[in-house]
Design an enzyme around this catalytic site. Sequence first.
Site, PDB file in Angstrom:
ATOM      1  N   GLN A 149     -10.208  -3.879  -3.035  1.00  0.00           N
ATOM      2  CA  GLN A 149     -11.486  -3.441  -2.469  1.00  0.00           C
ATOM      3  C   GLN A 149     -12.632  -3.729  -3.430  1.00  0.00           C
ATOM      4  O   GLN A 149     -13.684  -4.237  -3.028  1.00  0.00           O
ATOM      5  CB  GLN A 149     -11.425  -1.943  -2.149  1.00  0.00           C
ATOM      6  CG  GLN A 149     -12.710  -1.431  -1.522  1.00  0.00           C
ATOM      7  CD  GLN A 149     -12.945  -1.999  -0.134  1.00  0.00           C
ATOM      8  OE1 GLN A 149     -12.073  -1.886   0.722  1.00  0.00           O
ATOM      9  NE2 GLN A 149     -14.099  -2.609   0.115  1.00  0.00           N
ATOM     10  N   ARG A 193     -13.263  -8.688   2.219  1.00  0.00           N
ATOM     11  CA  ARG A 193     -11.850  -8.463   1.885  1.00  0.00           C
ATOM     12  C   ARG A 193     -11.072  -9.748   2.165  1.00  0.00           C
ATOM     13  O   ARG A 193     -10.212 -10.154   1.394  1.00  0.00           O
ATOM     14  CB  ARG A 193     -11.269  -7.307   2.725  1.00  0.00           C
ATOM     15  CG  ARG A 193     -11.856  -5.933   2.438  1.00  0.00           C
ATOM     16  CD  ARG A 193     -11.486  -5.416   1.068  1.00  0.00           C
ATOM     17  NE  ARG A 193     -10.035  -5.331   0.881  1.00  0.00           N
ATOM     18  CZ  ARG A 193      -9.264  -4.307   1.257  1.00  0.00           C
ATOM     19  NH1 ARG A 193      -9.804  -3.262   1.838  1.00  0.00           N
ATOM     20  NH2 ARG A 193      -7.948  -4.301   1.036  1.00  0.00           N
ATOM     21  N   HIS A 235      -7.497   0.834  -6.250  1.00  0.00           N
ATOM     22  CA  HIS A 235      -7.679  -0.012  -5.058  1.00  0.00           C
ATOM     23  C   HIS A 235      -8.382  -1.310  -5.497  1.00  0.00           C
ATOM     24  O   HIS A 235      -9.523  -1.565  -5.135  1.00  0.00           O
ATOM     25  CB  HIS A 235      -8.519   0.737  -4.016  1.00  0.00           C
ATOM     26  CG  HIS A 235      -8.458   0.155  -2.632  1.00  0.00           C
ATOM     27  ND1 HIS A 235      -7.661  -0.930  -2.295  1.00  0.00           N
ATOM     28  CD2 HIS A 235      -9.115   0.490  -1.486  1.00  0.00           C
ATOM     29  CE1 HIS A 235      -7.828  -1.212  -1.015  1.00  0.00           C
ATOM     30  NE2 HIS A 235      -8.700  -0.379  -0.502  1.00  0.00           N
ATOM     31  N   ASP A 253     -17.280   7.186  -1.017  1.00  0.00           N
ATOM     32  CA  ASP A 253     -16.003   7.078  -0.304  1.00  0.00           C
ATOM     33  C   ASP A 253     -15.767   8.419   0.384  1.00  0.00           C
ATOM     34  O   ASP A 253     -16.474   9.406   0.131  1.00  0.00           O
ATOM     35  CB  ASP A 253     -14.898   6.760  -1.337  1.00  0.00           C
ATOM     36  CG  ASP A 253     -13.556   6.398  -0.722  1.00  0.00           C
ATOM     37  OD1 ASP A 253     -13.457   6.258   0.513  1.00  0.00           O
ATOM     38  OD2 ASP A 253     -12.587   6.254  -1.498  1.00  0.00           O
ATOM     39  N   CYS A 262     -16.212   1.577   1.184  1.00  0.00           N
ATOM     40  CA  CYS A 262     -15.027   0.751   1.473  1.00  0.00           C
ATOM     41  C   CYS A 262     -14.583   0.868   2.921  1.00  0.00           C
ATOM     42  O   CYS A 262     -13.880  -0.003   3.421  1.00  0.00           O
ATOM     43  CB  CYS A 262     -13.899   1.112   0.520  1.00  0.00           C
ATOM     44  SG  CYS A 262     -13.307   2.806   0.655  1.00  0.00           S
ATOM     45  N   ARG A 285       0.879  -1.183   0.000  1.00  0.00           N
ATOM     46  CA  ARG A 285       0.000   0.000   0.000  1.00  0.00           C
ATOM     47  C   ARG A 285       0.905   1.218   0.000  1.00  0.00           C
ATOM     48  O   ARG A 285       1.721   1.393   0.915  1.00  0.00           O
ATOM     49  CB  ARG A 285      -0.904  -0.002   1.241  1.00  0.00           C
ATOM     50  CG  ARG A 285      -1.539   1.355   1.500  1.00  0.00           C
ATOM     51  CD  ARG A 285      -2.630   1.325   2.538  1.00  0.00           C
ATOM     52  NE  ARG A 285      -3.802   0.633   2.021  1.00  0.00           N
ATOM     53  CZ  ARG A 285      -5.001   0.681   2.580  1.00  0.00           C
ATOM     54  NH1 ARG A 285      -5.194   1.388   3.677  1.00  0.00           N
ATOM     55  NH2 ARG A 285      -6.023   0.014   2.060  1.00  0.00           N
TER      56      ARG A 285
HETATM   57  N1  NVA Z   1     -10.042   6.537  -1.167  1.00  0.00           N
HETATM   58  C1  NVA Z   1      -9.617   6.162   0.167  1.00  0.00           C
HETATM   59  C2  NVA Z   1      -9.840   4.701   0.394  1.00  0.00           C
HETATM   60  C3  NVA Z   1      -9.433   4.195   1.746  1.00  0.00           C
HETATM   61  C4  NVA Z   1      -9.605   2.749   1.903  1.00  0.00           C
HETATM   62  C5  NVA Z   1      -8.155   6.533   0.362  1.00  0.00           C
HETATM   63  O1  NVA Z   1      -7.372   6.344  -0.570  1.00  0.00           O
HETATM   64  O2  NVA Z   1      -7.812   7.020   1.435  1.00  0.00           O
HETATM   65  N1   CP Z   2     -11.054  -0.189   2.839  1.00  0.00           N
HETATM   66  C1   CP Z   2      -9.764  -0.256   3.206  1.00  0.00           C
HETATM   67  O1   CP Z   2      -8.844  -0.467   2.385  1.00  0.00           O
HETATM   68  O2   CP Z   2      -9.574  -0.146   4.544  1.00  0.00           O
HETATM   69  P1   CP Z   2      -8.201   0.092   5.307  1.00  0.00           P
HETATM   70  O3   CP Z   2      -7.689   1.447   4.915  1.00  0.00           O
HETATM   71  O4   CP Z   2      -8.560  -0.007   6.759  1.00  0.00           O
HETATM   72  O5   CP Z   2      -7.220  -0.977   4.892  1.00  0.00           O
END
Ligand code: NVA
Ligand code: CP
Length: 308
Positions: free
Chosen positions: A136, A290, A133, A222, A262, A106
Amino acid sequence: MMKDVKHYLQFSDLTREEYNYIFERAQVLKRRHVSGELYRPLPGKVMAMIFEKNSTRTRVSFEALMTHLGGHAMFLDSKTSQLGRGEPPEDTARVLSRMCDIIMIRTFDQSLVETLAAYSRVPVINGLTNEYHPCQILADILTYIEHRGSIQGKTVAWVGDGNNMSRTWVQAADILGFKLKVATPAGYELTLLDGKQYGSDCLEVGHDPAWAVRDADLVTTDVFTSMGYEDESAVRLKAFAGYEVNEALMALARPDALFMHCLPAHRGEEVSAGVIDGPQSVVWDEAENRLHAQKALVEYLLLGKVNH
Ligand code: NVA
Ligand code: CP
């Protein structure tokens, strides 16, 4: 790219046929897990998990699934690993992939994930970048299938930011054959990065949440401010006024429409408490999935199709 290594860097890395297999397989693995049956096809296998952004679901789901499958997952972050001190990702990939069997990352830039994959001997999974992502959306579509059957030919409404999540939904709509209607505030439109043209049977974009949601089978949103964009929070809060998925908006969707997010969520910003905690919301199944969806993905990347 190393030959014969299958990576999962974008949703478009797998075909519809592969997704059909993975969604079926995820349901088998889920039933097995829920019934308490042990299934350990990956004894001694190690996943390196690199986190350059926070996470709850992604970390816990990958760590838990590696344990379930008989392997182990190792947490690395940029603060305590050499990545944070400037070791090139090419070198990190070479080293990790000589010690580990699969890598999950990540991070911020998609280009880092692509570089890691290019120099890795083992599969690399994108656990979220600024751009995409895919894990997800894998879980989201598994959740849709469990509740409503095939997503093919359905309409999904996206309300909010033109971000990593909505960009991944576009690829999913194209591959799996459903329509995505995206409503973003002005200035936060979806920018597509894969150079593809998407027909109107796949993608329609606009600014009006009511237009997007009308007759949708699934409504999803989101956070207004994704990780890495925190400096813009105050400006975004203003720009996204009117983009809350609330009961009035949900009432425009089909009566049996599902709501997904998500997570983490901000009640009173992008979603009302009444919607996220209400009867159309499947966010907890979505979060749980997930685990099951990624378990099928990891099994597929390491073992190919299995029928036991
Ligand atoms: N769009 C959000 C998703 C988090 C799971 C982010 O990138 O922070
Ligand atoms: N939805 C998601 O990716 O959650 P986290 O940021 O908690 O991993």
